[in-house]
Design an enzyme around this catalytic site. Structure first.
Site, PDB file in Angstrom:
ATOM      1  N   HIS A 192       0.802  -1.223   0.000  1.00 20.30           N
ATOM      2  CA  HIS A 192       0.000   0.000   0.000  1.00 20.30           C
ATOM      3  C   HIS A 192       0.829   1.264   0.000  1.00 20.30           C
ATOM      4  O   HIS A 192       0.386   2.309  -0.432  1.00 20.30           O
ATOM      5  CB  HIS A 192      -1.079  -0.063   1.069  1.00 20.30           C
ATOM      6  CG  HIS A 192      -2.169  -0.920   0.538  1.00 20.30           C
ATOM      7  ND1 HIS A 192      -2.032  -2.290   0.481  1.00 20.30           N
ATOM      8  CD2 HIS A 192      -3.316  -0.606  -0.103  1.00 20.30           C
ATOM      9  CE1 HIS A 192      -3.087  -2.780  -0.147  1.00 20.30           C
ATOM     10  NE2 HIS A 192      -3.881  -1.788  -0.502  1.00 20.30           N
ATOM     11  N   ARG A 299     -10.794   2.451  -3.716  1.00 20.31           N
ATOM     12  CA  ARG A 299     -10.420   1.655  -2.542  1.00 20.31           C
ATOM     13  C   ARG A 299     -10.958   2.351  -1.291  1.00 20.31           C
ATOM     14  O   ARG A 299     -10.286   3.192  -0.699  1.00 20.31           O
ATOM     15  CB  ARG A 299      -8.904   1.523  -2.457  1.00 20.31           C
ATOM     16  CG  ARG A 299      -8.292   0.639  -3.539  1.00 20.31           C
ATOM     17  CD  ARG A 299      -6.777   0.550  -3.357  1.00 20.31           C
ATOM     18  NE  ARG A 299      -6.192  -0.564  -4.071  1.00 20.31           N
ATOM     19  CZ  ARG A 299      -5.559  -0.453  -5.237  1.00 20.31           C
ATOM     20  NH1 ARG A 299      -5.435   0.718  -5.826  1.00 20.31           N
ATOM     21  NH2 ARG A 299      -5.031  -1.522  -5.817  1.00 20.31           N
ATOM     22  N   ARG A 336     -15.521  -0.023  -4.182  1.00 14.35           N
ATOM     23  CA  ARG A 336     -15.260  -1.336  -3.591  1.00 14.35           C
ATOM     24  C   ARG A 336     -15.549  -1.261  -2.098  1.00 14.35           C
ATOM     25  O   ARG A 336     -15.095  -0.325  -1.417  1.00 14.35           O
ATOM     26  CB  ARG A 336     -13.802  -1.739  -3.805  1.00 14.35           C
ATOM     27  CG  ARG A 336     -13.533  -3.125  -3.218  1.00 14.35           C
ATOM     28  CD  ARG A 336     -12.162  -3.618  -3.547  1.00 14.35           C
ATOM     29  NE  ARG A 336     -11.132  -2.885  -2.824  1.00 14.35           N
ATOM     30  CZ  ARG A 336      -9.841  -3.087  -2.998  1.00 14.35           C
ATOM     31  NH1 ARG A 336      -9.424  -3.963  -3.888  1.00 14.35           N
ATOM     32  NH2 ARG A 336      -8.954  -2.399  -2.305  1.00 14.35           N
ATOM     33  N   GLU A 435      -9.839 -12.427  -6.801  1.00 16.21           N
ATOM     34  CA  GLU A 435      -8.458 -12.220  -6.354  1.00 16.21           C
ATOM     35  C   GLU A 435      -7.943 -13.353  -5.481  1.00 16.21           C
ATOM     36  O   GLU A 435      -6.903 -13.234  -4.848  1.00 16.21           O
ATOM     37  CB  GLU A 435      -8.312 -10.865  -5.655  1.00 16.21           C
ATOM     38  CG  GLU A 435      -9.309 -10.592  -4.570  1.00 16.21           C
ATOM     39  CD  GLU A 435      -9.190  -9.172  -3.993  1.00 16.21           C
ATOM     40  OE1 GLU A 435      -8.217  -8.473  -4.281  1.00 16.21           O
ATOM     41  OE2 GLU A 435     -10.081  -8.803  -3.228  1.00 16.21           O
ATOM     42  N   ASN A 458      -3.204  -8.271  -8.028  1.00 10.82           N
ATOM     43  CA  ASN A 458      -2.249  -8.036  -6.933  1.00 10.82           C
ATOM     44  C   ASN A 458      -2.368  -9.154  -5.899  1.00 10.82           C
ATOM     45  O   ASN A 458      -1.375  -9.724  -5.457  1.00 10.82           O
ATOM     46  CB  ASN A 458      -2.529  -6.698  -6.234  1.00 10.82           C
ATOM     47  CG  ASN A 458      -2.395  -5.537  -7.178  1.00 10.82           C
ATOM     48  OD1 ASN A 458      -1.841  -5.682  -8.263  1.00 10.82           O
ATOM     49  ND2 ASN A 458      -2.918  -4.397  -6.784  1.00 10.82           N
ATOM     50  N   ASP A 459      -3.605  -9.437  -5.527  1.00  7.77           N
ATOM     51  CA  ASP A 459      -3.811 -10.512  -4.554  1.00  7.77           C
ATOM     52  C   ASP A 459      -3.847 -11.886  -5.214  1.00  7.77           C
ATOM     53  O   ASP A 459      -3.373 -12.860  -4.642  1.00  7.77           O
ATOM     54  CB  ASP A 459      -5.120 -10.284  -3.783  1.00  7.77           C
ATOM     55  CG  ASP A 459      -4.911  -9.353  -2.608  1.00  7.77           C
ATOM     56  OD1 ASP A 459      -3.936  -9.565  -1.863  1.00  7.77           O
ATOM     57  OD2 ASP A 459      -5.692  -8.405  -2.446  1.00  7.77           O
ATOM     58  N   ARG A 469       2.832 -10.240  -1.274  1.00 10.51           N
ATOM     59  CA  ARG A 469       2.985  -9.117  -2.196  1.00 10.51           C
ATOM     60  C   ARG A 469       3.761  -7.951  -1.595  1.00 10.51           C
ATOM     61  O   ARG A 469       4.224  -7.062  -2.309  1.00 10.51           O
ATOM     62  CB  ARG A 469       1.612  -8.626  -2.662  1.00 10.51           C
ATOM     63  CG  ARG A 469       0.741  -8.089  -1.563  1.00 10.51           C
ATOM     64  CD  ARG A 469      -0.688  -7.855  -2.019  1.00 10.51           C
ATOM     65  NE  ARG A 469      -0.938  -6.479  -2.390  1.00 10.51           N
ATOM     66  CZ  ARG A 469      -2.132  -5.979  -2.670  1.00 10.51           C
ATOM     67  NH1 ARG A 469      -3.195  -6.775  -2.657  1.00 10.51           N
ATOM     68  NH2 ARG A 469      -2.282  -4.740  -2.990  1.00 10.51           N
ATOM     69  N   CYS A 506      -8.168  -5.075 -12.565  1.00  3.08           N
ATOM     70  CA  CYS A 506      -7.797  -3.826 -11.883  1.00  3.08           C
ATOM     71  C   CYS A 506      -6.525  -3.955 -11.055  1.00  3.08           C
ATOM     72  O   CYS A 506      -6.201  -3.062 -10.287  1.00  3.08           O
ATOM     73  CB  CYS A 506      -8.951  -3.329 -11.024  1.00  3.08           C
ATOM     74  SG  CYS A 506      -9.371  -4.446  -9.675  1.00  3.08           S
TER      75      CYS A 506
END
Ligand code: PEP
Ligand code: MG
Length: 592
Positions: A192, A299, A336, A435, A458-459, A469, A506
């Site tokens: 993040h 997010r 989301r 994900e 990403n996940d 990650r 995404c």
């Protein structure tokens, strides 16, 4: 001789500046006696310093609000309260008067005692709040020491922030004037911290191991977010070439903005919708500048991070989603639902830790367990959806029941809101993030419940390859082109098609122009990416041929490793002729 530290470039661009060590800013103070006749003046000097600190914090608050939004700016209110804290002020004045010591010494004694008390508190959250007091203490000591401008705001040129790690409130330091880059010892490509740097358009290199102990405040640096390194003590020739690249970046960005109205369409007419990922409503401006066709991922957990441990109210959810939805018009905005937990500052919100948080009570699991957190979000969302075009997306779905539970909650809460006389719209598309491998493998089933999919690579990569990650020591193994990942993406696209629902991607993978062609070849027609990558991805798609991409994607499916896919892409796509960005072949074709 210059020295180069290697890390991971996670936010594009080059920066030349001097180092500011974020968590090592202590102003030295020595005890100084004050003669009795000067005591009143010294107390006045303390009050003047407070007035100056208040002015600085207020102007910083304004900048933070412009760049990150009111929620983050609100963090600085705590600092303003500390400047005027009655106990701090009266005890310091008393110490100057009775002890006949300088204001700086008195302040450091009094605040030092408060800080020691903070350090002993067990609650990690409250302990971290001591950081606000430390910031104010250092600001006042600097002013009392005669240095009028804070380190990161000094007018003597651009600053590169160097830190071991960053907490959520450090976003404030990053938003300061003159900050041109970020370097940290830890972190991974999709951590993040990386997302925050991208949101702020700051070139960033993370995973630099021991940079924060090697670099000293004021050291000259070159930070290269494209190549992933930090140059200490650069030679003049290196600085010249970095400056040339900064100019080239700016020129490229201007060209991208100029081309932002062109569609992302391949040479043979395959059109791709490009939306933006954002974390702060203020990023809408940038998303629009680079031609986003709506928001593909907001997010919402970032709303929490600036408020923790307070929970955002229904009204704050409503106002935030409404402002995003209205700014997006006529395109949709996908909100989301909270993706808290995992590496996303769980303790900041719930002051609670888990043995294995990435596999724990996070995202939709947490929301369904905690109506006090989830219902205000759903209610705010439903009210905003009555006034603008919104869609809701659920993160980390692993069971079809999670989708039906959210749909049911939307219906119930809409009825309650209406009974309260408030407008609410539950008839919005309800989509899910794919994900987790379970969701990818069961996408055909989940597609019967969900209105759309968005693949969160990403996940998905983290869970499929068992590679954290955020951990730089395994970042080499974090392979977006791994055959397992490619197969899962294809599987999800096919399941979406069979169910007749839209599918987007995404994750950060979509923001890399090298991968854009492969994703289009795999059948994706919607991508959602950080605003600054919209231009390069749009440009890349316009250079490619859809038919060729389909064949490449089919071949990629037969490759045995990520490096084989990489060579395939490099070999096959190198020959595609770049096309000037200021022409629109789609228009020529339409005309013909
Ligand atoms: C993802 O996992 O790909 C994603 C887009 O979500 P986040 O990065 O917020 O986990
Ligand atoms: Mg995710």
């Amino acid at each position: 001789m210059s020295e180069r530290l290697e890390g991971l470039g996670v936010s594009a661009g080059v920066a030349v500046g001097t180092a500011v060590l974020l968590h090592a800013q202590t102003v030295p103070v020595v005890p100084k006696p004050v003669p009795p006749e000067r005591v009143a003046d010294e107390i006045q000097r303390f009050h003047d310093a407070r007035a100056q600190a208040r002015k600085e914090i207020e102007s910083l608050r304004e900048r933070v609000r412009d760049q990150l939004g009111e929620q983050y700016a609100g963090i600085l209110d705590a600092q303003l309260l500390i400047v005027d804290d009655r106990r701090l002020v009266s005890l310091t004045a008393q110490k100057i008067r009775i002890g006949r010591v300088s204001a700086g010494w008195a302040l450091s004694e009094v605040s030092g005692e408060f800080l020691r008390a903070f350090d002993q508190v067990e609650d990690e959250y409250i302990r971290e709040r001591g950081g606000e007091l430390r910031d104010v203490q250092q600001r006042l000591l600097r002013i009392l020491g005669g240095n009028q401008t804070p380190k990161t705001e000094m007018r003597d040129g651009p600053k590169v922030i160097v830190a071991h790690n960053l907490g959520p409130t450090d976003a404030i330091a990053l938003a300061q004037q003159n900050v041109v880059g970020l370097a940290t010892d830890v972190g991974g490509r999709t951590s993040h911290m990386a997302i925050l740097a991208q949101a702020l358009s700051l070139p960033a290199v993370i995973g630099l191991h021991d940079a924060s102990s090697r670099v000293q405040d004021g050291d000259p640096l070159i930070l290269d977010g494209d190549r992933g390194h930090l140059v200490l003590d650069p030679e003049p020739a290196e600085v010249d070439s970095a400056r040339e690249r900064i100019d080239a970046h700016l020129a490229r960005e201007t060209a991208m903005v100029a081309a932002s109205g062109l569609p992302a369409i391949t040479r043979d007419g395959v059109e791709v919708v490009l939306r933006a990922n954002i974390e702060f409503p203020e990023e809408m401006r940038m998303a629009q500048r680079f031609g986003a066709q709506g928001i593909g991922l907001y997010r919402s957990e970032f709303l929490f991070l600036s408020r923790a441990p307070e929970l955002p109210t229904e009204e704050e959810h409503y106002q935030t989603y409404l402002s995003i939805g209205q700014a997006c018009d006529p395109h949709p905005a996908i909100i989301r639902s909270l993706d808290l937990g995992g590496e996303k500052y769980f303790h900041e919100v719930l002051a609670q830790s888990e043995p294995n948080p990435v596999l724990g009570l996070r995202a939709i699991r947490l929301c369904l367990k905690r109506p006090d957190i989830f219902l205000p979000q759903l209610r705010g969302f439903l009210r905003a959806a009555a006034e603008c075009r919104l869609q809701l997306m659920i993160p980390l779905v692993t069971r079809a029941e999670e989708i039906t539970a959210v749909r049911q909650l939307l219906k119930e809460q809409a009825e309650i809101l209406r009974a309260e006389g408030k407008a609410a719209n539950p008839d919005v598309p309800l989509g899910i993030m794919i994900e987790v491998p379970a969701a990818a493998l069961a996408a055909d089933i989940f597609g019967q419940e969900a209105d759309f999919f968005s693949i969160g690579t990403n996940d998905l990569i983290q869970y499929a390859l068992a590679v954290d990650r955020g951990n730089e020591s395994v970042s080499r193994l974090y392979e977006p082109l791994h055959p397992a990942v490619i197969r899962m993406i294809r599987m999800v696209v096919e399941s979406a098609d069979r169910n007749g629902i839209p599918v987007s991607l995404c994750g950060e993978m979509a923001a890399d122009p090298r991968y854009a062609g492969l994703l289009v070849g795999l059948g994706l027609r919607e991508l959602s990416i950080q605003p600054r990558s919209l231009g390069p991805v749009r440009q890349r798609i316009r250079e490619l041929d859809g038919d060729h991409l389909r064949r490449i994607a089919a071949d990629a499916g037969k490759c045995g490793s990520a490096s084989e896919v990489e060579s395939l892409l490099a070999h096959e796509l190198a020959a595609d002729a770049p096309e000037p960005v200021d022409e629109d072949p789609a228009m020529d074709r339409n005309a013909g």
